[in-house]
Design a protein around this motif. Structure first.
Motif, short mmCIF file in Angstrom:
data_model
loop_
_atom_site.label_atom_id
_atom_site.label_comp_id
_atom_site.label_asym_id
_atom_site.label_seq_id
_atom_site.Cartn_x
_atom_site.Cartn_y
_atom_site.Cartn_z
N LEU A 90 0.83 -1.21 0.00
CA LEU A 90 0.00 0.00 0.00
C LEU A 90 0.87 1.25 0.00
CD1 LEU A 90 -2.66 -0.98 2.70
CD2 LEU A 90 -2.85 -1.22 0.22
N THR A 91 0.35 2.33 -0.55
CA THR A 91 1.03 3.62 -0.44
C THR A 91 0.92 4.10 1.01
OG1 THR A 91 -0.96 4.92 -0.90
CG2 THR A 91 0.35 4.18 -2.80
N LEU A 92 1.74 5.08 1.38
CA LEU A 92 1.66 5.62 2.74
C LEU A 92 0.29 6.23 2.99
CD1 LEU A 92 2.95 6.27 5.43
CD2 LEU A 92 3.91 8.34 4.41
N GLU A 93 -0.26 6.89 2.00
CA GLU A 93 -1.60 7.47 2.12
C GLU A 93 -2.62 6.39 2.44
OE1 GLU A 93 -4.16 10.81 -0.32
OE2 GLU A 93 -2.75 9.55 -1.41
N GLN A 94 -2.54 5.28 1.75
CA GLN A 94 -3.48 4.17 2.00
C GLN A 94 -3.26 3.56 3.38
OE1 GLN A 94 -2.36 1.90 -1.48
NE2 GLN A 94 -4.21 2.51 -2.61
N GLN A 95 -1.99 3.45 3.80
CA GLN A 95 -1.70 2.88 5.12
C GLN A 95 -2.25 3.76 6.24
OE1 GLN A 95 2.23 1.40 5.97
NE2 GLN A 95 2.67 0.97 3.83
N ILE A 96 -2.09 5.08 6.11
CA ILE A 96 -2.62 5.99 7.13
C ILE A 96 -4.14 5.91 7.19
CG2 ILE A 96 -2.92 8.43 7.69
CD1 ILE A 96 -0.07 8.89 6.65
N ASP A 97 -4.78 5.92 6.05
CA ASP A 97 -6.24 5.84 6.02
C ASP A 97 -6.74 4.52 6.60
OD1 ASP A 97 -6.24 8.32 4.90
OD2 ASP A 97 -6.80 7.67 2.87
N LEU A 98 -6.01 3.45 6.32
CA LEU A 98 -6.39 2.14 6.86
C LEU A 98 -6.23 2.12 8.38
CD1 LEU A 98 -7.32 -0.75 6.28
CD2 LEU A 98 -4.90 -1.37 5.98
N ARG B 217 -6.24 17.72 19.36
CA ARG B 217 -6.61 17.73 17.95
C ARG B 217 -6.15 16.44 17.30
NH1 ARG B 217 -4.59 21.93 13.22
NH2 ARG B 217 -6.60 22.18 12.15
N GLN B 218 -7.02 15.84 16.53
CA GLN B 218 -6.72 14.56 15.91
C GLN B 218 -7.05 14.60 14.42
OE1 GLN B 218 -9.21 12.00 18.42
NE2 GLN B 218 -7.35 11.29 19.46
N ILE B 219 -6.64 13.54 13.74
CA ILE B 219 -6.92 13.39 12.31
C ILE B 219 -7.73 12.13 12.11
CG2 ILE B 219 -5.90 13.05 10.02
CD1 ILE B 219 -3.43 14.63 11.18
N GLY B 220 -8.89 12.29 11.52
CA GLY B 220 -9.78 11.16 11.25
C GLY B 220 -10.23 11.17 9.81
N LEU B 221 -11.25 10.38 9.52
CA LEU B 221 -11.80 10.31 8.17
C LEU B 221 -13.24 10.81 8.17
CD1 LEU B 221 -10.54 6.77 7.04
CD2 LEU B 221 -9.58 8.99 6.39
N VAL B 222 -13.55 11.70 7.26
CA VAL B 222 -14.90 12.20 7.05
C VAL B 222 -15.26 11.97 5.59
CG1 VAL B 222 -16.43 14.20 7.11
CG2 VAL B 222 -14.67 13.93 8.87
N ASP B 223 -16.24 11.11 5.38
CA ASP B 223 -16.62 10.73 4.01
C ASP B 223 -15.41 10.23 3.22
OD1 ASP B 223 -19.25 11.52 4.49
OD2 ASP B 223 -18.85 13.58 3.87
N GLY B 224 -14.55 9.47 3.92
CA GLY B 224 -13.40 8.85 3.27
C GLY B 224 -12.21 9.75 3.08
#
Length: 367
Positions: free
Chosen positions: A13-21, A184-191
């Motif tokens: 996976l790309t780093l972007e995909q790993q973080i989102d996962l 403050r955190q980083i999450g997913l909103v609508d992917g």
């Protein structure tokens, strides 16, 4: 429930995909965790795979602008070495040496001092394989060795240089709300990655006194990683003698506000976009670093602007000498000088911090 992937699948996976996962499976992550993954992921982090410096990179540092910057720091180091009675063996450590340009300029000047070269044990702290290769090419004649931690020091005095190192260490951010501070955190909103706040409040009493009466929605940044680095290095300096010189953009006393920023191809970018392909940094709280240094038993100098520091060390005279020897380059030398010390360029934005053994008198700082 989302099934956790195997390591083999993760590596594909790309780093972007790993973080989102990671967010999708384990929940929102802190700003510090995000910065750490973006910058120093073992195989896909920005400093692991990218060539960040220079015209082809994302930003230009002071050593890349002019040799004068490193030459004056070389003079500064020789001055301290002489104040320490010219020890026959000492460690010179650079944190985040970039392409080795700064250290090459430092040693070209410093090694002219009789005995300095013979006493030198050059150590470098670097995480980027790409940059390590460039450092080796530029500095091989000085027999450098790379440290993996801050525990393995030779005996003898220690002089440490850190130019634009502390700004890249991961920070945590906290926002004041009615019932306390929330991280403050980083999450997913609508992917898509988005900032939010942890629902769990942190009692105001656990925050620094400087923000005791902060207004609602005030943001505070804390860099625990910087405090940990300076605690370890401060202990070594306190035991063995020496000094640390740090140059970075930041502020002298703890303040509030959001300084998290991203740079890509010499322009500001969205912090949450293109993880691993964008440089992320934050302003350094030099007031907090000073507290850590003094707690370790070190003395500190009044924080100086880069322009003030370089001017006191003689950058004006050095620029004139270079221009006299290279009249065809006089305009370029003048431009570089102004960029390093000009109040509307790097002169005021960048600060110079020094922590050292009691009794030393580092040049370049206000009395």
């Amino acid at each position: 429930m989302i099934e956790k992937p195997t390591q083999t699948k993760l590596d594909s996976l790309t780093l972007e995909q790993q973080i989102d996962l990671q967010i999708a499976t384990s929940g929102p992550i802190s700003v510090a965790t995000y910065m750490g993954l973006c910058l120093t992921h073992p195989s896909k982090g920005y400093y692991r795979a990218a060539e960040p410096l220079g015209a082809k990179g994302d930003f230009v540092t002071a050593p890349e602008i002019s040799q004068m910057f490193g030459e004056l720091i070389g003079f500064w180091l020789v001055n301290l070495w002489q104040q320490m009675d010219e020890p026959k063996s000492f460690t010179l450590l650079e944190l985040g040496p970039g392409r080795g340009t700064l250290m090459a300029d430092i040693l070209r000047v410093a090694c002219r001092a009789p005995g300095f070269r013979d006493a030198l044990n050059l150590r470098l702290f670097e995480t980027s394989p790409v940059l390590m290769a460039e450092q080796k090419a530029r500095l091989e004649v000085y027999d450098p060795k790379w440290l993996q931690d801050f525990e393995s020091f030779d005996d003898g005095s220690v002089l440490i240089v850190a130019n634009e190192f502390f700004d890249a260490l991961p920070i945590r951010q906290f926002v004041r709300k009615e019932k306390g501070w929330h991280e403050r955190q980083i999450g997913l909103v609508d992917g898509k990655r988005a900032f939010g706040l942890s629902p769990t409040p942190i009692p105001p009493a656990s925050m620094p006194d400087a923000v005791a009466n902060a207004a609602p929605d005030t943001m505070l940044e804390v860099c625990f990683a910087a405090a940990e680095v300076l605690t370890r290095l401060g202990k070594v300096i306190a035991q063995q003698g020496g000094a640390l010189l740090a140059i970075d953009y930041g502020y002298g006393t703890t303040q509030t506000g959001d300084t998290l920023q991203a740079v890509r191809r010499h322009a500001y970018a969205d912090v949450l976009e293109a993880p691993g392909e964008t440089d992320i940094s934050a302003h350094v709280d030099f007031g907090a670093l000073g507290n850590v240094a003094r707690a370790a038993g070190l003395a500190t100098q009044p924080l100086a602007n880069q322009g003030e520091f370089l001017t006191r060390l003689g950058i004006g005279e050095r620029a004139a000498a270079l221009s006299g020897a290279n009249p065809g380059s006089a305009n370029d030398i003048r431009t570089a000088h102004d960029r390093l010390v000009g109040p509307d360029q790097m002169g005021k934005l960048f600060k110079v911090f020094c922590a050292h053994s009691p009794g030393l008198q580092p040049p370049g700082f206000a009395a």
